[in-house]
Design a protein around this motif. Sequence first.
Motif, PDB file in Angstrom:
ATOM      1  N   GLN A 187     -34.293  20.115   9.724  1.00 12.24           N
ATOM      2  CA  GLN A 187     -34.014  21.460  10.214  1.00 12.24           C
ATOM      3  C   GLN A 187     -34.370  21.561  11.700  1.00 12.24           C
ATOM      4  N   ALA A 188     -35.453  20.889  12.082  1.00 17.77           N
ATOM      5  CA  ALA A 188     -35.911  20.923  13.470  1.00 17.77           C
ATOM      6  C   ALA A 188     -34.853  20.330  14.393  1.00 17.77           C
ATOM      7  N   ARG A 189     -34.228  19.256  13.953  1.00 15.09           N
ATOM      8  CA  ARG A 189     -33.206  18.611  14.776  1.00 15.09           C
ATOM      9  C   ARG A 189     -32.010  19.546  14.958  1.00 15.09           C
ATOM     10  N   GLN A 190     -31.717  20.259  13.909  1.00 11.09           N
ATOM     11  CA  GLN A 190     -30.609  21.217  13.952  1.00 11.09           C
ATOM     12  C   GLN A 190     -30.923  22.339  14.949  1.00 11.09           C
ATOM     13  N   TYR A 191     -32.202  22.685  15.024  1.00 11.36           N
ATOM     14  CA  TYR A 191     -32.606  23.800  15.878  1.00 11.36           C
ATOM     15  C   TYR A 191     -32.546  23.451  17.347  1.00 11.36           C
ATOM     16  N   GLY A 192     -32.959  22.272  17.696  1.00 12.57           N
ATOM     17  CA  GLY A 192     -32.990  22.120  19.145  1.00 12.57           C
ATOM     18  C   GLY A 192     -33.284  20.761  19.706  1.00 12.57           C
ATOM     19  N   THR A 193     -33.879  20.843  20.878  1.00 17.93           N
ATOM     20  CA  THR A 193     -33.968  19.712  21.774  1.00 17.93           C
ATOM     21  C   THR A 193     -35.313  19.009  21.663  1.00 17.93           C
ATOM     22  N   VAL A 194     -35.487  18.072  22.562  1.00 21.75           N
ATOM     23  CA  VAL A 194     -36.746  17.354  22.696  1.00 21.75           C
ATOM     24  C   VAL A 194     -37.909  18.334  22.861  1.00 21.75           C
ATOM     25  N   VAL A 195     -37.628  19.394  23.625  1.00 19.38           N
ATOM     26  CA  VAL A 195     -38.668  20.371  23.926  1.00 19.38           C
ATOM     27  C   VAL A 195     -39.172  21.016  22.634  1.00 19.38           C
ATOM     28  N   ALA A 196     -38.226  21.362  21.756  1.00 25.66           N
ATOM     29  CA  ALA A 196     -38.571  22.010  20.496  1.00 25.66           C
ATOM     30  C   ALA A 196     -39.421  21.075  19.641  1.00 25.66           C
ATOM     31  N   GLU A 197     -39.020  19.819  19.605  1.00 23.61           N
ATOM     32  CA  GLU A 197     -39.735  18.820  18.818  1.00 23.61           C
ATOM     33  C   GLU A 197     -41.189  18.726  19.263  1.00 23.61           C
ATOM     34  N   ARG A 198     -41.362  18.720  20.594  1.00 21.98           N
ATOM     35  CA  ARG A 198     -42.689  18.635  21.190  1.00 21.98           C
ATOM     36  C   ARG A 198     -43.550  19.837  20.796  1.00 21.98           C
ATOM     37  N   THR A 199     -42.914  21.004  20.856  1.00 24.06           N
ATOM     38  CA  THR A 199     -43.638  22.236  20.506  1.00 24.06           C
ATOM     39  C   THR A 199     -44.127  22.170  19.062  1.00 24.06           C
ATOM     40  N   ILE A 200     -43.281  21.677  18.161  1.00 22.15           N
ATOM     41  CA  ILE A 200     -43.645  21.608  16.746  1.00 22.15           C
ATOM     42  C   ILE A 200     -44.826  20.660  16.553  1.00 22.15           C
ATOM     43  N   LEU A 201     -44.773  19.497  17.196  1.00 23.16           N
ATOM     44  CA  LEU A 201     -45.895  18.547  17.096  1.00 23.16           C
ATOM     45  C   LEU A 201     -47.177  19.166  17.636  1.00 23.16           C
ATOM     46  N   GLU A 202     -47.055  19.877  18.764  1.00 21.31           N
ATOM     47  CA  GLU A 202     -48.241  20.504  19.359  1.00 21.31           C
ATOM     48  C   GLU A 202     -48.846  21.531  18.409  1.00 21.31           C
ATOM     49  N   ILE A 231     -37.117  31.624  10.332  1.00 25.30           N
ATOM     50  CA  ILE A 231     -38.421  31.263  10.912  1.00 25.30           C
ATOM     51  C   ILE A 231     -38.903  32.405  11.799  1.00 25.30           C
ATOM     52  N   HIS A 232     -40.051  32.968  11.464  1.00 26.12           N
ATOM     53  CA  HIS A 232     -40.576  34.094  12.241  1.00 26.12           C
ATOM     54  C   HIS A 232     -41.977  33.865  12.780  1.00 26.12           C
ATOM     55  N   THR A 233     -42.735  32.967  12.164  1.00 28.63           N
ATOM     56  CA  THR A 233     -44.118  32.769  12.610  1.00 28.63           C
ATOM     57  C   THR A 233     -44.345  31.336  13.079  1.00 28.63           C
ATOM     58  N   ALA A 234     -45.417  31.184  13.867  1.00 28.55           N
ATOM     59  CA  ALA A 234     -45.785  29.859  14.365  1.00 28.55           C
ATOM     60  C   ALA A 234     -46.071  28.913  13.203  1.00 28.55           C
ATOM     61  N   GLY A 235     -46.637  29.461  12.124  1.00 29.85           N
ATOM     62  CA  GLY A 235     -46.929  28.639  10.940  1.00 29.85           C
ATOM     63  C   GLY A 235     -45.652  28.081  10.330  1.00 29.85           C
ATOM     64  N   GLN A 236     -44.616  28.922  10.245  1.00 25.64           N
ATOM     65  CA  GLN A 236     -43.335  28.457   9.690  1.00 25.64           C
ATOM     66  C   GLN A 236     -42.713  27.391  10.589  1.00 25.64           C
ATOM     67  N   LEU A 237     -42.843  27.584  11.890  1.00 25.11           N
ATOM     68  CA  LEU A 237     -42.270  26.620  12.834  1.00 25.11           C
ATOM     69  C   LEU A 237     -42.995  25.273  12.700  1.00 25.11           C
ATOM     70  N   ARG A 238     -44.325  25.346  12.579  1.00 32.32           N
ATOM     71  CA  ARG A 238     -45.131  24.129  12.423  1.00 32.32           C
ATOM     72  C   ARG A 238     -44.697  23.347  11.183  1.00 32.32           C
ATOM     73  N   ASP A 239     -44.359  24.063  10.103  1.00 31.65           N
ATOM     74  CA  ASP A 239     -44.038  23.406   8.834  1.00 31.65           C
ATOM     75  C   ASP A 239     -42.552  23.130   8.650  1.00 31.65           C
ATOM     76  N   MET A 240     -41.792  23.337   9.683  1.00 28.83           N
ATOM     77  CA  MET A 240     -40.347  23.162   9.597  1.00 28.83           C
ATOM     78  C   MET A 240     -40.017  21.702   9.299  1.00 28.83           C
ATOM     79  N   PRO A 241     -39.154  21.451   8.306  1.00 29.76           N
ATOM     80  CA  PRO A 241     -38.780  20.063   8.010  1.00 29.76           C
ATOM     81  C   PRO A 241     -38.044  19.421   9.190  1.00 29.76           C
ATOM     82  N   ALA A 242     -38.212  18.128   9.355  1.00 27.81           N
ATOM     83  CA  ALA A 242     -37.660  17.413  10.507  1.00 27.81           C
ATOM     84  C   ALA A 242     -36.148  17.616  10.654  1.00 27.81           C
TER      85      ALA A 242
END
Length: 423
Positions: free
Chosen positions: A215-230, A202-213
């Motif tokens: 994978q997102a859980r594997q990546y991080g915390t509540v904070v990360a989840e919030r960032t992706i939704l935003e 993952i290198h761009t904001a677009g890739q982060l936005r489209d990250m599957p749920a």
Amino acid sequence: MSEHIFALIDCNSFYCSCERVFQPALNNKPVVVLSNNDGCAIARTPEAKALGIKMGTPEFMIRKDKTMRQTHIFSSNYTLYGDMSQRVQDVVREFAPECEVYSIDELFVKLEKYKLIGVVEHARAMREAVLKWTGIPTGVGIGPTKTLAKIANHLAKNTPDCGGVFSLMEEGTRNLILDEFPIEEMWGIGKASTAKLNAMGIHTAGQLRDMPARQARQYGTVVAERTILELRGISCIPLEEIPPVRKGTAVTRSFGKPVTSLDELKQAISTHAARGAEKMRHHGVIAGRIRVFMHTNKYRNTPQFYGVECGSLRPYTNDTRQIIREAMRLTEIVFRGGIEYGKCGIILEDLLPASEKPQDLFSDDMPHSPNLMKALDSINKRHGRNTLQMAGMGLNKKWKQRSERRSPCYTTRIDDVPIVRAI
DNA sequence: TCTGGGGTCCTAGGACCC
DNA sequence: TCTGGGGTCCTAGGACCC
């Protein structure tokens, strides 16, 4: 459902811009403002950046380097910056009353109400008013979430011809931009997260936005989840118009030169403790706990030491005398001889509004404290910090920091107000 | 052979922000 | 010679309680 419209107003190279307001000859010239102790650069104009000065470049390097040395260097002057910040806030509120002061140089506002007259036009008018009335240049980023407004702000500063205002409200534009926007420039994504995400491809904001749920859980915390939704345009971080009550407050400083004696350490700690007590009274809070620490300079090649000790304050207090007394007790416990200390400080914790002071049956209260402290504060306010101080704070303070290039307090000290003479 | 479960509070450390 | 200061939030682990 009506969409949120957030805007982030960010002052350009704020501390440097404050200095330029009173020295317009410095416009278009490289300027930096140094940290406390004149240690390193903490604010730079684009001209200074172009010379290769980074955030944190030490002062001596700027002074010695052939190209960097043409830079105009200032010590930091927080009295001036704080007052200029207040002026910027006052102007912004006239254009956007729903307003959160995010930091000394940034404000979040809501702009839904201005949809009919045109949000971008309104932002532009606000930006021009701030510049005209305070002299401070700003950039404005607009988006449906705070995270997107932050990205838009970044673009406002780096896109020529956008007039200092950039909007990501339109979905098409947004998608194009996010696909190019590097994650390390995002709000909330620091070094550690960047490395982790890069490793996942993952290198761009677009890739982060489209990250599957998953994978997102594997990546991080509540904070990360919030960032992706935003990033997806779903607002998770609301506007905080009323600043939350502080949980703690700290006063810490590096020494101008290494300190070895208990005596000087006590002077420094009591000076910091007194300043901490003053800060608490200013905010109308009392503390239930104090922490004292001292440590060596990590950049020096000497044996390293870090010591900290914590004590409780009963009754809860903001009285300078009680705070210093406890701080001195802790200092004697922490102190070890034969060590070159580089920095020390105090942290006041368990803060409560003074009006919610817990009743305490077993310790003595000081009935005259509020009036005495009030007198102390008003004398020091009128005649300058530490005009009236406790004896233990020391008179010549040899350990004190450098601050050799501080500008005058143009807007807050009557003696420093600039004088205009008609010719 | 069998050995609970859930809650709070505290501290330390990491990550991030300006 | 000389490298800032002041915050927040989250997580994990230990102590302790019933």
